[in-house]
Structures are given as structure tokens and as C-alpha cells.
Scaffold this active site. Structure first.
Site, PDB file in Angstrom:
ATOM      1  CD  GLU A 131      -3.183  -1.241   2.109  1.00 22.66           C
ATOM      2  OE1 GLU A 131      -4.286  -1.073   2.089  1.00 22.66           O
ATOM      3  OE2 GLU A 131      -2.441  -1.497   3.230  1.00 22.66           O
ATOM      4  CD  GLU A 182      -3.222  -6.241   3.443  1.00 19.95           C
ATOM      5  OE1 GLU A 182      -2.639  -5.463   3.549  1.00 19.95           O
ATOM      6  OE2 GLU A 182      -3.363  -7.002   2.539  1.00 19.95           O
TER       7      GLU A 182
END
Length: 256
Positions: free
Chosen positions: A109, A129
Site C-alpha cells: 500500500e 490481509e
């Protein structure tokens, strides 16, 4: 200080930050986030291109799972990582991530938040995740769709697909793939190339790219109006016309 998470090098025309937690594969923890905010303060006040790297072996294996395990709903609502990545994406001058090895979870990210990503053949980009019982909430759930399109974003976010360097290059998630020794020189060359443009034009163009469709063409016209009045525009256009004139004279002389 020995507990600093970033090595920061401030040069005349750029800022280079190196994630520096080798024992944890450069895991992004709250302390690193705080240091990233300090760098953002610096670059917002004195706009320069930013180069982000973790070195030639690994970028960032993800967020610090030990800290994530202890975070509660109030921490999620505070957007600990998403706020700083959003801030990096919004920096006034271009940003380049020099990525090697794993860039997973929060590390991916952070790379997504940069304007350009230069990688090595060892790159692995992904967002695992879901396997930890959470979602990629620091930008991947929407920024990745903008970068690679919804079908591939779903493969990465829902099906756990990890992209290698060749795959990431094919979809332009990486802009260039080079050998490890060439990673930082290449990333710096990208910045060199951009710095050939007028600094204010760079800033205005980056801002224009972030504007919603409804803001165009009104924003473009106002930004262009500002640029039209700068000495830099006049100097650069005069130099261009002088070069064209000189070339025309040389060609004419050659025909005589």
C-alpha cells in the site's frame, strides 16, 4: 537515534527515505508512521520529489503484525496507516518507490501510494490481509482498482494473488524492472527526468491528475492561467524559439 525507523537524506533537489527495520523485514509500525509524517511535513513545506526505498533486498513485508493484533476499533477509525499513505499520495511533487523483494500488505500500500514504482526481478506484490482476519484498509481496496483495474484487484484482494515482477510490469504496477544494483540509480534517473520540467508545472500537473472529472476543464484553465504568467514559462519558451530559429538558420546556410 538508534531507534529511528527511517534513514532520511535531504538533497538539494530531492528527498530519499530508506525504510530501516531489517530485523523485521521493514515492517511498518506506528513509530515508522510517525517518522513518515515528519518527512511529509518537510516535503510539504519545501516541495521536492520523494524517493522511497527499503534497499535492494526487501521493500516492506507488511505492517507490524504485533502492533496490529493489539489495535482496536478506535485505532482503525483513526486510520493510522491510511492517513500517512494518503498524505504521501498527495505530496506536491512526484514520488518514486524503489521496490525490491517483498512489498506485501502495508508495504504494498505504501508502494501503491507513490506515483511511480521501479522494481527488481525479486519483487512480490500482494495484499494477504484477509488471511489475518482484516482487510487492506490503507488504500489497496480502492487505489489498486485505479491502478490495475477491478478484475485484477479482486484477484489480489479476494483471491490472495501475489504478483511477481514480470506480472506487475505487464500491468504497469511497476514502471520498470532492473537488476538490484541499478535500482536506486534508475529511480533517481526517473526523478532527474521529471526535474527537467518546470517545478511549478510539475506540481500543477500532479494536482490536475488528482482532480475529479467534474473539476475539469475549469481547474486546467485556472492552473494554466497561473503558469502563463510565470517567468519560467517565458524563459523556457523563449529558449525553445531561439533553438528553432538557430536550427532554421543552420539549415538555410547548408542549402546555400
Amino acid at each position: 537515534m538508534s531507534d529511528e525507523r527511517l534513514a532520511v537524506e535531504t538533497l538539494d533537489d530531492r528527498v530519499v527515505i530508506t525504510l530501516d527495520r531489517p530485523a523485521t523485514r521493514n515492517a511498518i509500525d506506528a513509530e515508522m508512521v510517525a517518522e513518515l509524517h515528519v518527512v511529509c511535513d518537510q516535503v510539504e513545506k519545501d516541495p521536492k520529489p520523494l524517493l522511497v526505498t527499503g534497499g535492494t533486498e526487501i521493500f516492506a513485508g507488511g505492517a507490524d503484525i504485533g502492533q496490529l493484533r493489539e489495535r482496536r476499533n478506535v485505532d482503525a477509525l483513526a486510520g493510522v496507516n491510511s492517513r500517512v499513505f494518503d498524505r504521501i499520495a498527495a505530496l506536491p511533487m512526484p514520488t518514486v518507490a524503489a521496490v525490491a523483494g517483498f512489498a506485501l500488505g502495508g508495504g504494498a500500500e505504501l508502494a501503491y501510494a507513490c506515483d511511480f514504482r521501479i522494481g527488481t526481478p525479486s519483487v512480490r506484490l500482494g495484499n494477504p490481509e484477509g488471511g489475518l482476519g482484516i482487510l487492506a484498509a490503507a488504500g489497496a481496496s480502492w487505489r489498486l482498482t485505479e491502478l490495475v483495474g477491478e478484475p485484477l484487484a479482486k484477484e489480489i484482494l479476494l483471491a490472495g494473488r501475489t504478483l511477481n515482477a514480470s506480472e506487475a510490469l505487464d500491468v504497469r504496477l511497476l514502471n520498470e524492472v532492473v537488476e538490484p544494483d541499478d535500482l536506486l540509480p534508475t529511480a533517481n534517473r526517473w526523478i532527474d527526468r521529471m526535474l527537467q520540467n518546470a517545478p511549478l508545472a510539475l506540481r500543477m500537473t500532479k494536482l490536475a491528475l488528482r482532480m475529479p472529472r467534474s473539476a475539469h476543464p475549469a481547474f486546467d484553465n485556472v492552473a494554466q492561467a497561473v503558469l502563463f504568467e510565470t517567468d519560467e514559462k517565458h524563459r523556457r519558451m523563449t529558449a525553445f524559439l531561439d533553438r528553432k530559429s538557430s536550427e532554421a538558420l543552420r539549415l538555410a546556410a547548408g542549402r546555400e
